[in-house]
Design a protein around this motif. Sequence first.
Motif, PDB file in Angstrom:
ATOM      1  N   GLN A   1       0.928  -1.192   0.015  1.00  0.00           N
ATOM      2  CA  GLN A   1       0.042  -0.081   0.009  1.00  0.00           C
ATOM      3  C   GLN A   1       0.834   1.310  -0.020  1.00  0.00           C
ATOM      4  O   GLN A   1       0.546   2.189  -0.567  1.00  0.00           O
ATOM      5  CB  GLN A   1      -1.033   0.065   1.111  1.00  0.00           C
ATOM      6  CG  GLN A   1      -1.843   1.202   1.558  1.00  0.00           C
ATOM      7  CD  GLN A   1      -2.922   1.183  -0.174  1.00  0.00           C
ATOM      8  OE1 GLN A   1      -3.391   0.154  -0.346  1.00  0.00           O
ATOM      9  NE2 GLN A   1      -2.793   2.475  -0.551  1.00  0.00           N
ATOM     10  N   LEU A   2       1.883   1.305   0.829  1.00  0.00           N
ATOM     11  CA  LEU A   2       3.027   2.390   0.596  1.00  0.00           C
ATOM     12  C   LEU A   2       3.164   2.509  -0.924  1.00  0.00           C
ATOM     13  O   LEU A   2       3.389   3.758  -1.188  1.00  0.00           O
ATOM     14  CB  LEU A   2       4.163   2.021   1.476  1.00  0.00           C
ATOM     15  CG  LEU A   2       4.056   1.958   2.966  1.00  0.00           C
ATOM     16  CD1 LEU A   2       5.370   1.614   3.501  1.00  0.00           C
ATOM     17  CD2 LEU A   2       3.616   3.254   3.536  1.00  0.00           C
ATOM     18  N   GLN A   3       3.638   1.598  -1.734  1.00  0.00           N
ATOM     19  CA  GLN A   3       4.033   1.887  -2.852  1.00  0.00           C
ATOM     20  C   GLN A   3       2.670   2.144  -3.898  1.00  0.00           C
ATOM     21  O   GLN A   3       3.044   3.023  -4.714  1.00  0.00           O
ATOM     22  CB  GLN A   3       4.502   0.379  -3.674  1.00  0.00           C
ATOM     23  CG  GLN A   3       5.267   0.323  -4.860  1.00  0.00           C
ATOM     24  CD  GLN A   3       5.818  -0.807  -5.501  1.00  0.00           C
ATOM     25  OE1 GLN A   3       5.441  -1.766  -5.056  1.00  0.00           O
ATOM     26  NE2 GLN A   3       6.969  -0.839  -6.072  1.00  0.00           N
ATOM     27  N   ALA A   4       1.654   1.427  -3.581  1.00  0.00           N
ATOM     28  CA  ALA A   4       0.422   2.160  -4.363  1.00  0.00           C
ATOM     29  C   ALA A   4      -0.172   3.368  -3.969  1.00  0.00           C
ATOM     30  O   ALA A   4      -0.336   4.117  -5.132  1.00  0.00           O
ATOM     31  CB  ALA A   4      -0.735   1.117  -3.883  1.00  0.00           C
ATOM     32  N   SER A   5       0.467   3.989  -2.868  1.00  0.00           N
ATOM     33  CA  SER A   5       0.042   5.321  -2.528  1.00  0.00           C
ATOM     34  C   SER A   5       1.322   6.221  -3.054  1.00  0.00           C
ATOM     35  O   SER A   5       0.952   7.363  -2.856  1.00  0.00           O
ATOM     36  CB  SER A   5      -0.132   5.430  -1.049  1.00  0.00           C
ATOM     37  OG  SER A   5      -1.499   4.848  -0.646  1.00  0.00           O
ATOM     38  N   GLY A   6       2.312   5.815  -3.516  1.00  0.00           N
ATOM     39  CA  GLY A   6       3.472   6.457  -4.036  1.00  0.00           C
ATOM     40  C   GLY A   6       3.943   7.284  -2.936  1.00  0.00           C
ATOM     41  O   GLY A   6       4.749   8.391  -2.913  1.00  0.00           O
ATOM     42  N   ILE A   7       4.025   6.454  -1.581  1.00  0.00           N
ATOM     43  CA  ILE A   7       4.756   7.060  -0.467  1.00  0.00           C
ATOM     44  C   ILE A   7       5.957   6.392  -0.013  1.00  0.00           C
ATOM     45  O   ILE A   7       6.441   6.479   1.062  1.00  0.00           O
ATOM     46  CB  ILE A   7       3.827   7.540   0.609  1.00  0.00           C
ATOM     47  CG1 ILE A   7       3.028   6.359   1.176  1.00  0.00           C
ATOM     48  CG2 ILE A   7       3.021   8.793  -0.024  1.00  0.00           C
ATOM     49  CD1 ILE A   7       2.115   6.790   2.160  1.00  0.00           C
ATOM     50  N   GLU A   8       6.304   5.204  -0.492  1.00  0.00           N
ATOM     51  CA  GLU A   8       7.286   4.203  -0.330  1.00  0.00           C
ATOM     52  C   GLU A   8       8.590   4.984   0.333  1.00  0.00           C
ATOM     53  O   GLU A   8       9.146   4.785   1.451  1.00  0.00           O
ATOM     54  CB  GLU A   8       7.620   3.242  -1.162  1.00  0.00           C
ATOM     55  CG  GLU A   8       8.345   2.123  -0.807  1.00  0.00           C
ATOM     56  CD  GLU A   8       8.872   1.094  -1.677  1.00  0.00           C
ATOM     57  OE1 GLU A   8       9.262  -0.130  -1.450  1.00  0.00           O
ATOM     58  OE2 GLU A   8       8.674   1.382  -2.908  1.00  0.00           O
ATOM     59  N   GLU A   9       9.178   5.988  -0.372  1.00  0.00           N
ATOM     60  CA  GLU A   9      10.322   6.713  -0.380  1.00  0.00           C
ATOM     61  C   GLU A   9      10.133   7.582   0.927  1.00  0.00           C
ATOM     62  O   GLU A   9      11.179   8.375   1.227  1.00  0.00           O
ATOM     63  CB  GLU A   9      11.076   7.221  -1.664  1.00  0.00           C
ATOM     64  CG  GLU A   9      11.325   5.953  -2.527  1.00  0.00           C
ATOM     65  CD  GLU A   9      12.260   6.701  -3.649  1.00  0.00           C
ATOM     66  OE1 GLU A   9      12.537   7.878  -3.628  1.00  0.00           O
ATOM     67  OE2 GLU A   9      12.774   5.915  -4.603  1.00  0.00           O
ATOM     68  N   ASP A  10       9.085   8.049   1.224  1.00  0.00           N
ATOM     69  CA  ASP A  10       8.701   8.935   2.072  1.00  0.00           C
ATOM     70  C   ASP A  10       8.473   8.324   3.439  1.00  0.00           C
ATOM     71  O   ASP A  10       8.028   9.063   4.429  1.00  0.00           O
ATOM     72  CB  ASP A  10       7.580   9.828   1.850  1.00  0.00           C
ATOM     73  CG  ASP A  10       7.739  10.772   0.841  1.00  0.00           C
ATOM     74  OD1 ASP A  10       8.670  11.249   0.349  1.00  0.00           O
ATOM     75  OD2 ASP A  10       6.897  10.697  -0.133  1.00  0.00           O
TER      76      ASP A  10
END
Length: 467
Positions: free
Chosen positions: A269-278
Amino acid sequence: MRAIIALIVGCLSIMAVSAERKPNIIVIVADDLGYSDLGFQGGRDIPTPNLNKLAARGMRLSNGYVSGTWCTPTRAGLLTGLYQQRFGKHGHEYERDNALDLAETTLAQRLRAAGYVTGLVGKWHLGSSDEYHPQRRGFDEFFGFLHGGHNFLPDLPMIIFPDQNGDGEDFFEDAWAAAHLNRAIMRGTESVDETSYLTEAFGREGVSFVRRHSDQPFFLYLSFNAVHTPMQATDLLVAMFASVQDPVRRIYNAMTYSMDDAIGAVLDQLQASGIEEDTLVFFISDNGGPKLHRYGYNASNNSPLRGSKGTTLEGGIRVPFLISWPGKLQPGGLFNSPAISLDIAATALAAAGVSKQPQRALDGVNLLPYLQREVKSMPHKQLFWRSWGQMAIRQGDWKLVRYVAKMDEGELKRGEPRDIMTPYRLYNLRRDVGEQQDLAAAEPERVADMLEAWRAWNTQMKIPPPS
């Protein structure tokens, strides 16, 4: 021309906001996990692809410790950044209702004051009365249970202390346990009828929290009760490990696999939300695997360590420990200096740019400059433990330890006394991680120096409860 300039300015503003965004923080805690039961720790009989992926994206702390030998003390230390022996009536070795001292400020409270939305999914175990409820201790949202354990599926027998065949007393026969460890899931302060396998439910709720708050900095404390007893898994999960002969280990494997799957859903879900690097992610267990009946045997594997949950041997306090922050930490990196769960709070606060300003200096250390190789020294000169009359101090490669003597016999039954301790024993962990060769007689000066350091630390702590 003005339109082009405005567009450029707008893009630069968006980039600036993105650059200034505070990182999301996720702390994932497993319960009673064995040291060698995950793939990145050398385990081979339980597929853990998601935790392996987290290790590959982040850094593994090979000398990672917790501050307690069992559930509550570790959690109290983790959420405050302080040795839990500093507070409470008895230094959190025994507190009424396991309650976290109201005078202490939690990581969630500090982050919420800094603008974070905060959530707890899973096990609390730091007080069940209203004033200790998670939403009174800094968490905006709570889904989980308040006490030390819970059925994974409703109304199944609750065998908290199984023998090596999985047999034991059914706690359903105890009125208190039946009322508080079964069908006791809450959303906020309201009871909910949760019928899903509990590990899967916690994964679902973790995913929901990330999805709903992906546009603002958040702190998620994802606190599993897997793989703590009772040993329960769905038939489908258990069938995956049908070839495992040990009946307790078979269920343990299924429970561990399910936890890994739930963690994977949150990471996806982090990846899907585009916030993995954050997002800064920590993973740790609250203590070592329980190898003794008294501490809720679950067939976990602590090798090559000796000891169990409930002891100050390495098998009780040394745990799998990961930290991942893409773009900030070396992927697949290894950090070999001793670190401890107390460091999570200090590291998270530093990453969030939050002034610690605690009532007292934190015992935990911001690990980021050490992990990023900006600082070459070790984060801790010494680490200390005290639990139920046992002690330990780690100083460099050396460890001085005193623990329940029954551990050397290989078993401690529920109800058996644990007040007889071994002599002080000295081990060089670089050469002897299994704590087999006692060097105390050969190194009397080192023993004296380390014992003096431990005693000086202990004088700063609350007096432990009577044995």
